[in-house]
Design an enzyme around this catalytic site. Structure first.
Site, short mmCIF file in Angstrom:
data_model
loop_
_atom_site.label_atom_id
_atom_site.label_comp_id
_atom_site.label_asym_id
_atom_site.label_seq_id
_atom_site.Cartn_x
_atom_site.Cartn_y
_atom_site.Cartn_z
N TYR A 1 -4.19 -8.47 4.03
CA TYR A 1 -3.19 -9.30 3.15
C TYR A 1 -2.77 -10.41 4.14
O TYR A 1 -3.01 -10.41 5.48
CB TYR A 1 -1.92 -8.45 2.64
CG TYR A 1 -1.68 -7.42 3.87
CD1 TYR A 1 -0.74 -7.78 4.64
CD2 TYR A 1 -2.16 -6.11 3.80
CE1 TYR A 1 -0.27 -7.02 5.62
CE2 TYR A 1 -1.45 -5.10 4.63
CZ TYR A 1 -0.79 -5.54 5.42
OH TYR A 1 -0.26 -4.47 6.21
N SER B 1 0.84 -1.24 0.16
CA SER B 1 0.03 -0.07 -0.11
C SER B 1 1.10 1.37 -0.14
O SER B 1 1.95 1.22 0.80
CB SER B 1 -0.91 0.02 1.22
OG SER B 1 -1.79 -0.94 1.23
#
Length: 230
Positions: free
Chosen positions: A230, A7
């Site tokens: 994740y 990210s």
């Protein structure tokens, strides 16, 4: 060719506002071998260790960004953003907060809502970007709220370790009220965070006489529910 997704921890302008840089929040992945009694150098995260060991100036090939989950709607400057992160899941929210409070942009100058950040880590030493959050909090106390869940230092209302879902639950009434009024709620971090959060939210819904599946379904349909784990 395999690749790792990270990210982005900055806005489209980058930390230097040139639009030519991007920031990442990377934790070095290592593996403790109980038989050896130490970290096993043969077992470690390839990409995270490569980046953490890289010398300044090293060229690294990047691709992206991809995905549309962690986007911030800006049509209504009074929209509340509730951000829930564990560990390096803080990355996209750093970009959010910089856009709203640090960078001089039309979106930031127009913002009138509340940006509420929850961050869960093991202890104070593991807090990420705390200096930035404290600077925003001191300047924008009416528009930014900050809560930490420190599992090895704090206890929840039941006397157990303070995990991220416990800290969010402390403010359940306020959060549910804001969601009912159009707030957007974001989650980012290890996927193991979500079962505890979902169980907590279901419990709150039961106490309020709300159908959990219908409530969350409504948030998703309205585009108010954002999950990137994740």
């Amino acid at each position: 060719m395999s690749y790792i997704r990270y990210s982005i921890a900055s806005t489209r302008y980058g930390d230097d506002m040139t639009g030519q840089t991007a920031s990442l929040c990377v934790r070095r992945a290592t593996y403790w071998d109980p038989e050896l009694g130490r970290e096993d150098p043969a077992k470690k995260g390839v990409c995270s260790n490569y980046l953490c060991d890289a010398d300044p100036g090293l060229e690294v090939k990047l691709t992206g960004p991809s995905g549309k989950v962690m986007l911030m709607p800006e049509e209504d400057p009074s929209t509340d953003y509730i951000m829930v992160a564990t560990g390096t899941g803080i990355a996209p929210f750093r970009g959010f907060i910089r856009r709203l409070f640090t960078e001089k942009t039309p979106a930031g100058e127009a913002y009138r809502g509340l940006a509420w950040l929850f961050l869960g880590v093991a202890n104070t030493d593991a807090l990420l970007y705390d200096d930035e959050w404290q600077a925003v909090l001191s300047k924008w106390p009416s528009n930014f709220k900050l809560d930490y869940a420190l599992s090895r230092e704090q206890t929840n209302t039941k006397g157990g370790k303070m995990y991220i879902q416990d800290k969010v639950e402390e403010y359940a009434d306020d959060i549910f009220s804001r969601l009912e009024n159009g707030a957007h709620m974001y989650f980012c971090g290890l996927k193991g965070m979500m079962p505890g959060i979902q169980d907590m939210l279901k419990g709150v819904c039961d106490k309020k006489g709300i159908d959990y599946d219908e409530f969350i379904g409504g948030l998703k349909k309205a585009g108010q529910w954002h999950v990137e784990v994740y």
